[in-house]
Design an enzyme around this catalytic site. Structure first.
Site, short mmCIF file in Angstrom:
data_model
loop_
_atom_site.label_atom_id
_atom_site.label_comp_id
_atom_site.label_asym_id
_atom_site.label_seq_id
_atom_site.Cartn_x
_atom_site.Cartn_y
_atom_site.Cartn_z
N GLU A 138 -7.92 2.89 -8.97
CA GLU A 138 -6.84 3.19 -9.91
C GLU A 138 -7.33 4.04 -11.07
O GLU A 138 -6.60 4.22 -12.04
CB GLU A 138 -6.26 1.89 -10.47
N HIS A 191 0.81 -1.22 0.00
CA HIS A 191 0.00 0.00 0.00
C HIS A 191 0.85 1.27 0.00
O HIS A 191 0.44 2.28 -0.58
CB HIS A 191 -0.97 -0.01 1.18
#
Length: 117
Positions: free
Chosen positions: A37, A7
């Site tokens: 995304e 992450h």
């Protein structure tokens, strides 16, 4: 990104994409995160052709500036796929949005680095 590099790298990638975006886009363009995304870029007054040219500039800039991972010499490639829709007035709001939404639903394996209008 998160599954492969973690992450922290995913967060760094978001900042990296934003930094590359800022080197390319004119003021007045809207750049917003749409999902995990996905991003939306609003280009007021731009034609579909101009949007495609801008998308290609951003795609090649991201390809040419991989993300440094902090590990000695390790770089993570950033790929991008783009679609374009042109707003044609009040009656077109839903159609343009649905086109963009369908583009985000495409499997990335079908279009890893491309532009669709």
């Amino acid at each position: 990104m998160n599954d492969t590099y973690g992450h922290e790298a995913g967060d760094k990638a978001l900042r990296h994409i934003t930094a590359v975006y800022r080197t390319i886009f004119r003021s007045g363009a809207l750049f917003a995160r749409y999902g995990g995304e996905e991003f939306i870029i609003g280009l007021p007054g731009a034609s579909i052709r101009e949007a495609g040219e801008v998308a290609e500039r951003l795609r090649t800039a991201l390809e040419g500036e991989p993300l440094g991972n902090g590990t000695a010499g390790e770089f993570i490639p950033i790929t991008a796929s783009f679609g374009a829709a042109q707003y044609a007035g009040a009656h077109d709001k839903v159609d343009s949005f649905m086109f963009i939404h369908r583009l985000f639903s495409l499997p990335t394996s079908n279009c890893r680095t491309c532009y669709i209008d």
